[in-house]
Design a protein around this motif. Structure first.
Motif, short mmCIF file in Angstrom:
data_model
loop_
_atom_site.label_atom_id
_atom_site.label_comp_id
_atom_site.label_asym_id
_atom_site.label_seq_id
_atom_site.Cartn_x
_atom_site.Cartn_y
_atom_site.Cartn_z
N HIS A 1 0.82 -1.22 0.00
CA HIS A 1 0.00 0.00 0.00
C HIS A 1 0.84 1.25 0.00
O HIS A 1 1.97 1.23 0.41
CB HIS A 1 -0.89 0.02 1.25
CG HIS A 1 -1.58 -1.28 1.47
ND1 HIS A 1 -1.27 -2.11 2.50
CD2 HIS A 1 -2.54 -1.88 0.76
CE1 HIS A 1 -2.04 -3.18 2.44
NE2 HIS A 1 -2.82 -3.07 1.38
N HIS B 1 -8.25 2.49 -0.32
CA HIS B 1 -8.68 1.94 0.97
C HIS B 1 -8.78 3.06 2.00
O HIS B 1 -8.01 4.00 1.97
CB HIS B 1 -7.65 0.95 1.53
CG HIS B 1 -7.49 -0.29 0.71
ND1 HIS B 1 -8.50 -1.21 0.58
CD2 HIS B 1 -6.45 -0.77 0.01
CE1 HIS B 1 -8.06 -2.21 -0.18
NE2 HIS B 1 -6.83 -1.96 -0.54
N GLU C 1 -3.60 0.87 -3.58
CA GLU C 1 -2.76 -0.22 -4.06
C GLU C 1 -3.20 -0.61 -5.46
O GLU C 1 -4.31 -0.29 -5.89
CB GLU C 1 -2.77 -1.41 -3.11
CG GLU C 1 -4.08 -2.16 -3.06
CD GLU C 1 -4.04 -3.30 -2.03
OE1 GLU C 1 -3.00 -3.98 -1.95
OE2 GLU C 1 -5.04 -3.50 -1.34
N HIS D 1 -6.29 -10.68 -0.77
CA HIS D 1 -5.71 -10.63 0.57
C HIS D 1 -6.59 -9.84 1.52
O HIS D 1 -7.38 -9.02 1.12
CB HIS D 1 -4.29 -10.05 0.53
CG HIS D 1 -4.22 -8.66 0.00
ND1 HIS D 1 -4.05 -8.37 -1.32
CD2 HIS D 1 -4.30 -7.47 0.62
CE1 HIS D 1 -4.02 -7.06 -1.49
NE2 HIS D 1 -4.17 -6.47 -0.32
N HIS E 1 -6.80 -7.39 5.03
CA HIS E 1 -6.02 -6.35 5.68
C HIS E 1 -6.23 -6.45 7.18
O HIS E 1 -7.35 -6.38 7.65
CB HIS E 1 -6.45 -4.98 5.16
CG HIS E 1 -6.21 -4.83 3.69
ND1 HIS E 1 -7.20 -4.96 2.76
CD2 HIS E 1 -5.07 -4.61 3.02
CE1 HIS E 1 -6.66 -4.82 1.55
NE2 HIS E 1 -5.39 -4.61 1.68
N GLU F 1 -0.83 -7.09 5.46
CA GLU F 1 -1.59 -7.88 4.50
C GLU F 1 -1.53 -9.34 4.88
O GLU F 1 -0.52 -9.82 5.38
CB GLU F 1 -1.03 -7.69 3.10
CG GLU F 1 -1.31 -6.32 2.57
CD GLU F 1 -1.12 -6.24 1.07
OE1 GLU F 1 -0.44 -7.11 0.51
OE2 GLU F 1 -1.68 -5.31 0.49
ZN LIG Z 1 -3.86 -4.60 0.33
#
Ligand SMILES: [Zn+2]
Ligand SMILES: [Zn+2]
Length: 168
Positions: free
Chosen positions: A42, A80, A90, A98, A100, A111
């Protein structure tokens, strides 16, 4: 899919998007895309601005913000909002599913690769919906914070033996 293939593909997609929406295809915009797809994990706008301008390319904040908006719009970048932190971004493409893990104490985001959340049978139940990707936000306390909290608890317990711990 290997990295260079992904980069090739996102470049093609971005070109098509810019053409379709009659945006200019400037080298800066492609340099930003290239940079994002060369970075893992990120980033926020400040760190992106800094890391971009460490390279030979000089890019203004205005160009950066404007390009991120375009990349979000065409789905090549995901935004995000982890708790109260600044927005993080990202790459969307070629990024494995994935979760978080967000620490509500220090704000650290980790992650966690997950397998498939949905089995093929479960996916069939999601009628007329084809999943592209998903990501979960899991809030909790990270290992570091747990450790320092435990230390603090021991300290305050030995110091204030008579006072009951209100936090419990
Ligand atoms: Zn991520
Ligand atoms: Zn923490």
């Amino acid at each position: 899919m290997d990295k260079s293939k992904i980069k090739e593909q996102v470049k093609t997609e971005f070109t098509a998007y810019l053409t379709l929406h009659k945006h200019r295809k400037t080298p800066e915009r492609f340099a930003i895309l290239e940079h994002i797809y060369s970075t893992k994990g990120h980033f926020d706008m400040d760190s992106l601005f800094k890391s971009m301008n460490n390279n030979s390319f000089r890019i203004s904040r205005a160009t950066l913000y404007n390009t991120i908006e375009l990349l979000l719009d065409c789905g090549l970048v995901v935004k995000h909002q982890f708790g109260a932190n600044v927005s993080q971004y990202e790459r969307a493409y070629g990024n494995e599913n994935h979760d978080h893990l967000i620490c509500i104490s220090c704000g650290e985001v980790k992650e966690h690769k997950n397998g498939n959340l949905f089995t093929p049978t479960q996916q069939k139940k999601l009628q007329r919906f084809k999943i592209s990707y998903y990501s979960m936000y899991i809030y909790g306390i990270c290992g570091k914070c747990l450790k320092s909290k435990a230390k603090q608890d021991v300290k305050s317990n030995t110091k204030n033996n008579n006072i009951t711990d209100k936090k419990k």
